[in-house]
Design an enzyme around this catalytic site. Structure first.
Site, PDB file in Angstrom:
ATOM      1  N   ILE A 154      17.661  28.654  12.138  1.00 48.97           N
ATOM      2  CA  ILE A 154      17.231  27.260  12.102  1.00 48.97           C
ATOM      3  C   ILE A 154      15.826  27.111  12.673  1.00 48.97           C
ATOM      4  O   ILE A 154      15.019  26.321  12.167  1.00 48.97           O
ATOM      5  CB  ILE A 154      18.240  26.376  12.857  1.00 48.97           C
ATOM      6  CG1 ILE A 154      19.569  26.321  12.095  1.00 48.97           C
ATOM      7  CG2 ILE A 154      17.689  24.967  13.059  1.00 48.97           C
ATOM      8  CD1 ILE A 154      20.690  25.628  12.854  1.00 48.97           C
ATOM      9  N   TYR A 180      29.667  29.115  26.242  1.00 51.79           N
ATOM     10  CA  TYR A 180      28.721  28.641  25.245  1.00 51.79           C
ATOM     11  C   TYR A 180      28.801  27.123  25.102  1.00 51.79           C
ATOM     12  O   TYR A 180      27.774  26.434  25.063  1.00 51.79           O
ATOM     13  CB  TYR A 180      28.992  29.312  23.897  1.00 51.79           C
ATOM     14  CG  TYR A 180      28.112  28.784  22.789  1.00 51.79           C
ATOM     15  CD1 TYR A 180      26.805  29.227  22.648  1.00 51.79           C
ATOM     16  CD2 TYR A 180      28.589  27.829  21.890  1.00 51.79           C
ATOM     17  CE1 TYR A 180      25.985  28.730  21.639  1.00 51.79           C
ATOM     18  CE2 TYR A 180      27.779  27.328  20.873  1.00 51.79           C
ATOM     19  CZ  TYR A 180      26.481  27.787  20.763  1.00 51.79           C
ATOM     20  OH  TYR A 180      25.674  27.280  19.772  1.00 51.79           O
ATOM     21  N   THR A 211      23.936  31.363  10.829  1.00 52.52           N
ATOM     22  CA  THR A 211      22.953  31.944  11.740  1.00 52.52           C
ATOM     23  C   THR A 211      23.653  32.959  12.628  1.00 52.52           C
ATOM     24  O   THR A 211      24.848  33.220  12.484  1.00 52.52           O
ATOM     25  CB  THR A 211      22.309  30.857  12.621  1.00 52.52           C
ATOM     26  OG1 THR A 211      23.293  30.362  13.552  1.00 52.52           O
ATOM     27  CG2 THR A 211      21.786  29.700  11.779  1.00 52.52           C
TER      28      THR A 211
END
Length: 272
Positions: free
Chosen positions: A19, A171, A204
């Site tokens: 991105i 995360y 990604t």
């Protein structure tokens, strides 16, 4: 594309792939001068070469390398950018890493995803406040977050989750912290507007954490770049998804928690 950003300078972190790379290319296509951040010089040079091959003018692109697992390098990056660009119009905090399978601390003593995904952005926003404020009230900070932040909670007593570690929880916490921090990055009177955005589930390096098929990274970049456009009206501190303000975790708007996070972040980026 029209050159609506022809007089603007943008720093995109984590711009060597995914991105971030697509965002850098779209901003350049809109006329912006783009500071391409990468973890290493080799990665950055390769990213710039690919951007030029995709149609960007090399004169528009300026590459700087900094490893966000080392906060000292983040500080050097900020100082270098501020010297080279006394006015900065856009800061896109995109750099992110997966939390590893086991709790891993950086040399600075922070859980690696918390540092790369949140603390580095927190530090950059502070150290670049002067050049951002110099943009005359039009500067924007766009934090590339995740819908996973809504599943997270801040572990205030053990932010590195060393006692009970889960890579998903670590995360998600890093993304929650980044989303919470948006308003603090643009204090009243600074002339800066700061928001966070969900780019959607994209193909990604972070996709393995979600375990599903992702959309092209270009689609995520389109969501990010939309918030960078001067005619897109933003509300400071909000979380965007699909071009609109979206529901965020309740803690994102809790004053006490925001103050607590700011204090914690300052402690974690300044300790020796």
């Amino acid at each position: 594309m029209s050159a609506v950003l022809s007089s603007r300078t943008a720093l995109v972190t984590g711009a060597s792939s995914g991105i971030g790379w697509e965002t850098a290319g779209r901003l350049a296509a809109l006329g912006a001068t783009v500071i391409v951040h990468a973890r290493t010089v080799n990665e950055g040079e390769h990213a710039v070469d690919r951007l030029v091959a995709a149609g960007a003018s090399r004169d528009q692109l300026h590459m700087f390398a900094a490893d966000f697992t080392r906060l000292g390098e983040v500080a050097v990056l900020a100082a270098t950018v501020a010297t080279a660009f006394p006015t900065l119009d856009l800061l896109v905090n995109n750099a992110a890493v997966l939390a590893p399978e086991r709790c891993t601390l950086t040399d600075d003593g922070n859980e690696v995803s918390l540092q790369v995904n949140f603390l580095a952005a927190h530090l950059l926003a502070k150290l670049l406040r002067a050049p951002l404020s110099a943009a005359g009230g039009s500067a924007r900070i766009v934090n590339v977050s995740s819908s996973l932040h809504r599943t997270a909670s801040m572990n205030w007593n053990d932010p590195h989750r060393a006692k009970k570690y889960s890579r998903v929880a670590a995360y998600a916490q890093s993304q929650l912290a980044l989303t919470m921090a948006a308003r603090d990055m643009a204090p009243e009177g600074s002339g800066i507007t700061s928001v966070s955005v969900n780019p959607g589930l994209c193909d990604t390096a972070l996709l393995p954490l979600y375990g599903r098929v992702g959309a092209p990274a270009a689609e995520g970049a389109a969501a990010v770049v939309a918030l960078c456009l001067p005619d897109f009206r933003l509300t400071n501190g909000e979380y965007y998804d699909g071009g609109d303000i979206a529901p965020s975790a309740q803690v994102v708007h809790e004053e006490r928690s925001l103050r607590r996070l700011g204090k914690l972040a300052d402690q974690l980026v300044t300790r020796t």
